[in-house]
Design a protein around this motif. Structure first.
Motif, PDB file in Angstrom:
ATOM      1  N   HIS A   1       2.576  12.410 -31.111  1.00  8.01           N
ATOM      2  CA  HIS A   1       3.207  13.642 -31.591  1.00  8.01           C
ATOM      3  C   HIS A   1       3.226  14.667 -30.461  1.00  8.01           C
ATOM      4  CE1 HIS A   1       4.666  16.209 -34.789  1.00  8.01           C
ATOM      5  NE2 HIS A   1       3.710  17.110 -34.568  1.00  8.01           N
ATOM      6  N   VAL A   2       4.366  14.805 -29.770  1.00  6.11           N
ATOM      7  CA  VAL A   2       4.501  15.835 -28.731  1.00  6.11           C
ATOM      8  C   VAL A   2       5.891  16.442 -28.804  1.00  6.11           C
ATOM      9  CG1 VAL A   2       2.878  14.700 -27.144  1.00  6.11           C
ATOM     10  CG2 VAL A   2       5.339  14.286 -26.901  1.00  6.11           C
ATOM     11  N   CYS A   3       6.010  17.643 -28.301  1.00  6.90           N
ATOM     12  CA  CYS A   3       7.338  18.247 -28.133  1.00  6.90           C
ATOM     13  C   CYS A   3       7.697  18.341 -26.656  1.00  6.90           C
ATOM     14  CB  CYS A   3       7.399  19.625 -28.788  1.00  6.90           C
ATOM     15  SG  CYS A   3       6.270  20.827 -28.060  1.00  6.90           S
ATOM     16  N   TRP A   4       6.686  18.127 -25.797  1.00  7.21           N
ATOM     17  CA  TRP A   4       6.887  18.189 -24.347  1.00  7.21           C
ATOM     18  C   TRP A   4       6.587  16.814 -23.782  1.00  7.21           C
ATOM     19  CZ3 TRP A   4       7.824  22.741 -21.268  1.00  7.21           C
ATOM     20  CH2 TRP A   4       7.777  22.521 -19.875  1.00  7.21           C
ATOM     21  N   LEU A   5       7.635  16.060 -23.443  1.00  4.16           N
ATOM     22  CA  LEU A   5       7.474  14.704 -22.920  1.00  4.16           C
ATOM     23  C   LEU A   5       7.689  14.729 -21.416  1.00  4.16           C
ATOM     24  CD1 LEU A   5       7.176  11.609 -23.373  1.00  4.16           C
ATOM     25  CD2 LEU A   5       9.666  11.534 -23.693  1.00  4.16           C
ATOM     26  N   GLU A   6       6.687  14.292 -20.669  1.00 10.16           N
ATOM     27  CA  GLU A   6       6.806  14.278 -19.214  1.00 10.16           C
ATOM     28  C   GLU A   6       5.935  13.144 -18.658  1.00 10.16           C
ATOM     29  OE1 GLU A   6       6.569  17.300 -15.361  1.00 10.16           O
ATOM     30  OE2 GLU A   6       6.074  18.031 -17.373  1.00 10.16           O
ATOM     31  N   ILE A   7       6.567  12.211 -17.945  1.00  5.17           N
ATOM     32  CA  ILE A   7       5.889  11.039 -17.388  1.00  5.17           C
ATOM     33  C   ILE A   7       6.301  10.901 -15.924  1.00  5.17           C
ATOM     34  CG2 ILE A   7       5.606   8.537 -17.560  1.00  5.17           C
ATOM     35  CD1 ILE A   7       6.373   8.778 -20.521  1.00  5.17           C
ATOM     36  N   LYS A   8       5.310  10.701 -15.047  1.00  7.32           N
ATOM     37  CA  LYS A   8       5.579  10.592 -13.623  1.00  7.32           C
ATOM     38  C   LYS A   8       4.841   9.393 -13.029  1.00  7.32           C
ATOM     39  CE  LYS A   8       6.143  15.589 -12.816  1.00  7.32           C
ATOM     40  NZ  LYS A   8       5.685  16.756 -12.002  1.00  7.32           N
ATOM     41  N   GLY A   9       5.460   8.798 -12.020  1.00  5.81           N
ATOM     42  CA  GLY A   9       4.827   7.747 -11.245  1.00  5.81           C
ATOM     43  C   GLY A   9       5.122   7.971  -9.779  1.00  5.81           C
ATOM     44  N   SER A  10       4.261   7.467  -8.904  1.00  8.19           N
ATOM     45  CA  SER A  10       4.492   7.627  -7.474  1.00  8.19           C
ATOM     46  C   SER A  10       3.959   6.416  -6.729  1.00  8.19           C
ATOM     47  CB  SER A  10       3.816   8.905  -6.950  1.00  8.19           C
ATOM     48  OG  SER A  10       2.409   8.832  -7.112  1.00  8.19           O
ATOM     49  N   VAL A  11       4.561   6.150  -5.569  1.00 11.43           N
ATOM     50  CA  VAL A  11       4.148   5.024  -4.737  1.00 11.43           C
ATOM     51  C   VAL A  11       4.461   5.357  -3.290  1.00 11.43           C
ATOM     52  CG1 VAL A  11       6.370   3.825  -4.896  1.00 11.43           C
ATOM     53  CG2 VAL A  11       4.287   2.511  -4.482  1.00 11.43           C
ATOM     54  N   GLU A  12       3.613   4.904  -2.374  1.00  7.49           N
ATOM     55  CA  GLU A  12       3.864   5.115  -0.949  1.00  7.49           C
ATOM     56  C   GLU A  12       4.921   4.126  -0.481  1.00  7.49           C
ATOM     57  OE1 GLU A  12      -0.002   4.726   0.867  1.00  7.49           O
ATOM     58  OE2 GLU A  12      -0.264   6.905   0.847  1.00  7.49           O
ATOM     59  N   THR A  13       5.894   4.627   0.258  1.00  7.51           N
ATOM     60  CA  THR A  13       7.006   3.766   0.679  1.00  7.51           C
ATOM     61  C   THR A  13       6.565   2.692   1.673  1.00  7.51           C
ATOM     62  OG1 THR A  13       7.630   5.355   2.409  1.00  7.51           O
ATOM     63  CG2 THR A  13       8.724   5.560   0.270  1.00  7.51           C
ATOM     64  N   LYS A  14       5.414   2.876   2.336  1.00 12.81           N
ATOM     65  CA  LYS A  14       4.947   1.867   3.288  1.00 12.81           C
ATOM     66  C   LYS A  14       4.536   0.575   2.589  1.00 12.81           C
ATOM     67  CE  LYS A  14       0.049   3.258   3.401  1.00 12.81           C
ATOM     68  NZ  LYS A  14      -1.045   3.755   4.262  1.00 12.81           N
ATOM     69  N   THR A  15       4.274   0.647   1.288  1.00 11.48           N
ATOM     70  CA  THR A  15       3.897  -0.561   0.554  1.00 11.48           C
ATOM     71  C   THR A  15       5.116  -1.385   0.162  1.00 11.48           C
ATOM     72  OG1 THR A  15       3.953   0.518  -1.627  1.00 11.48           O
ATOM     73  CG2 THR A  15       1.887   0.641  -0.392  1.00 11.48           C
ATOM     74  N   LEU A  16       6.311  -0.800   0.270  1.00 12.51           N
ATOM     75  CA  LEU A  16       7.538  -1.498  -0.104  1.00 12.51           C
ATOM     76  C   LEU A  16       8.102  -2.260   1.083  1.00 12.51           C
ATOM     77  CD1 LEU A  16       9.235   1.435  -2.072  1.00 12.51           C
ATOM     78  CD2 LEU A  16       7.785  -0.378  -3.000  1.00 12.51           C
ATOM     79  N   SER A  17       8.990  -3.197   0.810  1.00  7.41           N
ATOM     80  CA  SER A  17       9.661  -3.935   1.885  1.00  7.41           C
ATOM     81  C   SER A  17      10.653  -3.016   2.593  1.00  7.41           C
ATOM     82  CB  SER A  17      10.393  -5.155   1.324  1.00  7.41           C
ATOM     83  OG  SER A  17       9.477  -6.093   0.796  1.00  7.41           O
ATOM     84  N   PRO A  18      10.675  -3.040   3.922  1.00  7.89           N
ATOM     85  CA  PRO A  18      11.608  -2.169   4.660  1.00  7.89           C
ATOM     86  C   PRO A  18      13.043  -2.664   4.556  1.00  7.89           C
ATOM     87  CG  PRO A  18      10.437  -3.609   6.175  1.00  7.89           C
ATOM     88  CD  PRO A  18       9.831  -3.849   4.820  1.00  7.89           C
ATOM     89  N   ASN A  19      13.968  -1.747   4.832  1.00  7.25           N
ATOM     90  CA  ASN A  19      15.407  -2.060   4.831  1.00  7.25           C
ATOM     91  C   ASN A  19      15.835  -2.730   3.529  1.00  7.25           C
ATOM     92  OD1 ASN A  19      15.711  -1.137   7.579  1.00  7.25           O
ATOM     93  ND2 ASN A  19      14.751  -3.056   8.228  1.00  7.25           N
ATOM     94  N   THR A  20      15.358  -2.152   2.453  1.00 12.27           N
ATOM     95  CA  THR A  20      15.594  -2.733   1.132  1.00 12.27           C
ATOM     96  C   THR A  20      15.947  -1.637   0.130  1.00 12.27           C
ATOM     97  OG1 THR A  20      13.966  -4.470   1.560  1.00 12.27           O
ATOM     98  CG2 THR A  20      14.570  -4.107  -0.729  1.00 12.27           C
ATOM     99  N   THR A  21      16.961  -1.892  -0.692  1.00 11.49           N
ATOM    100  CA  THR A  21      17.300  -0.977  -1.780  1.00 11.49           C
ATOM    101  C   THR A  21      16.511  -1.371  -3.018  1.00 11.49           C
ATOM    102  OG1 THR A  21      19.538  -0.612  -0.930  1.00 11.49           O
ATOM    103  CG2 THR A  21      19.143  -0.068  -3.242  1.00 11.49           C
TER     104      THR A  21
END
Length: 284
Positions: A152-172
Motif C-alpha cells: 500500500h503506497v502512493c509514492w512508487l520509486e524503485i532504483k538500481g545501479s551498476v558500474e559500467t566496468k562490470t559490463l562487456s565493452p562495445n556492447t549495447t
C-alpha cells in the motif's frame, strides 16, 4: 583449393586460432564444416577466448563452496561456457546473478529486489518481503531468495545501479524491470515513468510504461503512449527501462529508475523480482 584440402594442410591449432577470432555462434556453425573443424571448434583455445574477460574472478566471488568453484574451473572451456549460459551464478551475497549471453558471449546481470533501492521498502506497512520457499504457488518461481510485494503506497520509486566496468565493452545493453502482478491489485493502471542515465550527468529522458497489460477494458488517455510489458519464458513480466551503449573506456555508474509519484493514487499488488541487464540483439 577446396575446404577439404585446406583442413588437411592447416594444423588443428591454426584452425582453432582462426575460429577463436569469430563468435560463439560462428564457432558452433564452423564445427559442422568437417571433422577437423569440429575438433578445433571444441578446443579450450577457442572457448577460453570466447569466454568474457574476468569470468574467473566472478566465479571465485560466487557464494558457493570453493569445491564447486574449483569443479567449474576443471570443466572443458566449452562446457564451462554453456554452463554459465544456462546456470546464472550468484554474486553480491546472492542478491545478483551473472550469466553469459549464449550467442554473443557478452556478460548478463540481474539484480534481485534486495539489490535495488525501493522507497519505503523496509517499512512493513508498505512493502512485504517474502522468501521464495514461502511464495504463493500462483506466482512465478523466483531465482532469488526474496521478492518484494507492494502492499500500500502512493509514492512508487524503485532504483538500481551498476558500474559500467562490470559490463562487456562495445556492447549495447537493454535494462529490464522484472515483476509480476499479484492478487487483488489496485492503482496500477496509471503509467509509470522509466529512465536510464549515468550518475551525476543529465538524467535520461523519462518514458511512459504500463505495468498492467492493456486490455479492451482499459481506458488509456488519448495520446498517452507508453511501453507495454511482455511475459517471459519464466512467467515473470518485463518492461524495458532503456538501452545503453557501453564504450568501456571509463567506469561510470549506470542508474535505472522506475517511478510514479504524480498521480497520488494508492497502489498495491506489484511483486518485484529485479532488474536485468542483457545485450540487445542486433537488428538485421
Amino acid at each position: 583449393m577446396d575446404q577439404t584440402d585446406m583442413t588437411r594442410i592447416l594444423p588443428e591449432d591454426c584452425i582453432a586460432n582462426i575460429i577463436s577470432n569469430t563468435s560463439p555462434r560462428d564457432a558452433c556453425r564452423l564445427s559442422l564444416v568437417s571433422r577437423a573443424f569440429r575438433t578445433a571448434a571444441a578446443s579450450n583455445l577457442v572457448w577460453e577466448r570466447l569466454l568474457p574477460s574476468g569470468y574467473q574472478e566472478i566465479i571465485s566471488r560466487s557464494p558457493v563452496s570453493s569445491a564447486s568453484s574449483s569443479s567449474l574451473n576443471m570443466l572443458p572451456r566449452k562446457d564451462l561456457y554453456f554452463h554459465l549460459c544456462d546456470n546464472p551464478t550468484f554474486i553480491s551475497n546472492g542478491n545478483m546473478t551473472f550469466a553469459i549471453h549464449k550467442w554473443s558471449g557478452k556478460k548478463c546481470y540481474m539484480m534481485g529486489a534486495r539489490e535495488l533501492s525501493i522507497v519505503w521498502g523496509d517499512t512493513p506497512q508498505y512493502w512485504k518481503w517474502t522468501y521464495s520457499a514461502d511464495q504463493s504457488p500462483h506466482l512465478p518461481k523466483s531465482r532469488f531468495s526474496e521478492v518484494a510485494h507492494l502492499l500500500h503506497v502512493c509514492w512508487l520509486e524503485i532504483k538500481g545501479s551498476v558500474e559500467t566496468k562490470t559490463l562487456s565493452p562495445n556492447t549495447t545493453y537493454g535494462a529490464y524491470f522484472i515483476y509480476t502482478i499479484g492478487t487483488r491489485p489496485y492503482g496500477l493502471c496509471h503509467p509509470v515513468k522509466v529512465s536510464l542515465s549515468i550518475e551525476n550527468e543529465i538524467d535520461g529522458e523519462a518514458t511512459n510504461a504500463y505495468l498492467q497489460p492493456i486490455t479492451w477494458r482499459d481506458h488509456r488517455p488519448r495520446g498517452q503512449d507508453g511501453r507495454l510489458p511482455c511475459v517471459r519464458e519464466d512467467r515473470w513480466m518485463e518492461i524495458e527501462i532503456g538501452e545503453f551503449f557501453n564504450h568501456g573506456q571509463a567506469n561510470n555508474v549506470l542508474e535505472m529508475n522506475l517511478w510514479e509519484t504524480e498521480v497520488g493514487e494508492w497502489k498495491s499488488g506489484l511483486v518485484v523480482h529485479g532488474i536485468e541487464l542483457r545485450p540487445k540483439e542486433r537488428k538485421k
